[in-house]
Motif scaffolding. Structure first.
Motif, PDB file in Angstrom:
ATOM      1  N   TRP A   1      16.465 -49.057  22.964  1.00  0.00           N
ATOM      2  CA  TRP A   1      16.169 -49.409  21.575  1.00  0.00           C
ATOM      3  C   TRP A   1      16.512 -48.270  20.634  1.00  0.00           C
ATOM      4  CZ3 TRP A   1      11.122 -52.553  20.522  1.00  0.00           C
ATOM      5  CH2 TRP A   1      11.256 -53.824  21.086  1.00  0.00           C
ATOM      6  N   ALA A   2      16.400 -47.061  21.090  1.00  0.00           N
ATOM      7  CA  ALA A   2      16.657 -45.900  20.233  1.00  0.00           C
ATOM      8  C   ALA A   2      18.151 -45.677  20.006  1.00  0.00           C
ATOM      9  CB  ALA A   2      16.034 -44.654  20.855  1.00  0.00           C
ATOM     10  N   GLY A   3      18.994 -46.440  20.685  1.00  0.00           N
ATOM     11  CA  GLY A   3      20.438 -46.288  20.521  1.00  0.00           C
ATOM     12  C   GLY A   3      20.971 -45.099  21.299  1.00  0.00           C
ATOM     13  N   GLY A   4      22.258 -44.887  21.203  1.00  0.00           N
ATOM     14  CA  GLY A   4      22.896 -43.780  21.906  1.00  0.00           C
ATOM     15  C   GLY A   4      23.225 -44.134  23.338  1.00  0.00           C
ATOM     16  N   THR A   5      23.775 -43.155  24.038  1.00  0.00           N
ATOM     17  CA  THR A   5      24.134 -43.357  25.434  1.00  0.00           C
ATOM     18  C   THR A   5      23.197 -42.545  26.321  1.00  0.00           C
ATOM     19  OG1 THR A   5      25.729 -41.557  25.326  1.00  0.00           O
ATOM     20  CG2 THR A   5      26.567 -43.774  24.905  1.00  0.00           C
ATOM     21  N   ARG A   6      23.040 -42.998  27.531  1.00  0.00           N
ATOM     22  CA  ARG A   6      22.195 -42.310  28.504  1.00  0.00           C
ATOM     23  C   ARG A   6      22.996 -42.129  29.782  1.00  0.00           C
ATOM     24  NH1 ARG A   6      20.028 -42.872  24.261  1.00  0.00           N
ATOM     25  NH2 ARG A   6      17.831 -43.162  23.813  1.00  0.00           N
ATOM     26  N   ASP A   7      22.818 -40.988  30.422  1.00  0.00           N
ATOM     27  CA  ASP A   7      23.542 -40.756  31.668  1.00  0.00           C
ATOM     28  C   ASP A   7      22.613 -40.451  32.842  1.00  0.00           C
ATOM     29  OD1 ASP A   7      22.715 -38.250  30.919  1.00  0.00           O
ATOM     30  OD2 ASP A   7      24.712 -37.371  30.848  1.00  0.00           O
ATOM     31  N   THR A   8      21.316 -40.613  32.639  1.00  0.00           N
ATOM     32  CA  THR A   8      20.347 -40.406  33.707  1.00  0.00           C
ATOM     33  C   THR A   8      19.671 -41.732  34.034  1.00  0.00           C
ATOM     34  OG1 THR A   8      19.918 -38.143  32.964  1.00  0.00           O
ATOM     35  CG2 THR A   8      18.279 -39.143  34.421  1.00  0.00           C
ATOM     36  N   TYR A   9      19.718 -42.125  35.284  1.00  0.00           N
ATOM     37  CA  TYR A   9      19.100 -43.368  35.739  1.00  0.00           C
ATOM     38  C   TYR A   9      18.057 -43.038  36.800  1.00  0.00           C
ATOM     39  CZ  TYR A   9      22.755 -45.962  33.351  1.00  0.00           C
ATOM     40  OH  TYR A   9      23.585 -46.491  32.404  1.00  0.00           O
ATOM     41  N   LEU A  10      16.899 -43.672  36.680  1.00  0.00           N
ATOM     42  CA  LEU A  10      15.821 -43.479  37.634  1.00  0.00           C
ATOM     43  C   LEU A  10      15.420 -44.826  38.222  1.00  0.00           C
ATOM     44  CD1 LEU A  10      13.632 -41.084  35.470  1.00  0.00           C
ATOM     45  CD2 LEU A  10      15.225 -40.452  37.293  1.00  0.00           C
ATOM     46  N   ALA A  11      14.962 -44.807  39.448  1.00  0.00           N
ATOM     47  CA  ALA A  11      14.435 -46.009  40.102  1.00  0.00           C
ATOM     48  C   ALA A  11      12.939 -45.788  40.330  1.00  0.00           C
ATOM     49  CB  ALA A  11      15.136 -46.249  41.432  1.00  0.00           C
ATOM     50  N   ILE A  12      12.168 -46.860  40.181  1.00  0.00           N
ATOM     51  CA  ILE A  12      10.731 -46.777  40.371  1.00  0.00           C
ATOM     52  C   ILE A  12      10.332 -47.689  41.529  1.00  0.00           C
ATOM     53  CG2 ILE A  12       8.458 -47.127  39.338  1.00  0.00           C
ATOM     54  CD1 ILE A  12       9.826 -46.808  36.591  1.00  0.00           C
ATOM     55  N   GLU A  13       9.699 -47.098  42.516  1.00  0.00           N
ATOM     56  CA  GLU A  13       9.098 -47.881  43.599  1.00  0.00           C
ATOM     57  C   GLU A  13       7.737 -48.313  43.052  1.00  0.00           C
ATOM     58  OE1 GLU A  13      10.879 -48.489  46.249  1.00  0.00           O
ATOM     59  OE2 GLU A  13      12.435 -47.014  45.814  1.00  0.00           O
ATOM     60  N   ARG A  14       7.662 -49.525  42.528  1.00  0.00           N
ATOM     61  CA  ARG A  14       6.494 -49.931  41.757  1.00  0.00           C
ATOM     62  C   ARG A  14       5.298 -50.301  42.637  1.00  0.00           C
ATOM     63  NH1 ARG A  14       9.956 -54.006  42.129  1.00  0.00           N
ATOM     64  NH2 ARG A  14       9.147 -56.060  42.612  1.00  0.00           N
ATOM     65  N   HIS A  15       4.131 -49.947  42.110  1.00  0.00           N
ATOM     66  CA  HIS A  15       2.873 -50.326  42.742  1.00  0.00           C
ATOM     67  C   HIS A  15       2.127 -51.327  41.865  1.00  0.00           C
ATOM     68  CE1 HIS A  15       3.521 -47.143  45.620  1.00  0.00           C
ATOM     69  NE2 HIS A  15       3.626 -46.269  44.647  1.00  0.00           N
ATOM     70  N   ARG A  16       2.279 -51.183  40.543  1.00  0.00           N
ATOM     71  CA  ARG A  16       1.582 -52.060  39.604  1.00  0.00           C
ATOM     72  C   ARG A  16       2.403 -52.149  38.310  1.00  0.00           C
ATOM     73  NH1 ARG A  16      -3.699 -50.443  36.445  1.00  0.00           N
ATOM     74  NH2 ARG A  16      -4.129 -52.394  35.415  1.00  0.00           N
TER      75      ARG A  16
END
Length: 55
Positions: free
Chosen positions: A31-46
């Motif tokens: 939503w803030a615009g711009g580009t991102r080059d870092t991706y994270l994965a979340i092993e979700r619990h909740r």
């Protein structure tokens, strides 16, 4: 103005691997615009959240 969700995810985070990044690269737009080059994965619990609407 955009509609969206406020989401809270509890879990363990780690750097995303190439296969995960390629699966979402063209479907994620900050939503803030711009580009991102870092991706994270979340092993979700909740997962909780609420819908945000513009009127």
């Amino acid at each position: 103005m955009q509609d969206g969700w406020s989401v809270l995810v509890n879990g363990t985070v780690r750097p995303a691997v190439d296969l995960e990044i390629e699966a979402v690269r063209n479907r994620v737009e900050p939503w803030a615009g711009g580009t991102r080059d870092t991706y994270l994965a979340i092993e979700r619990h909740r997962v909780t959240g609420r819908r945000i609407r513009s009127w």
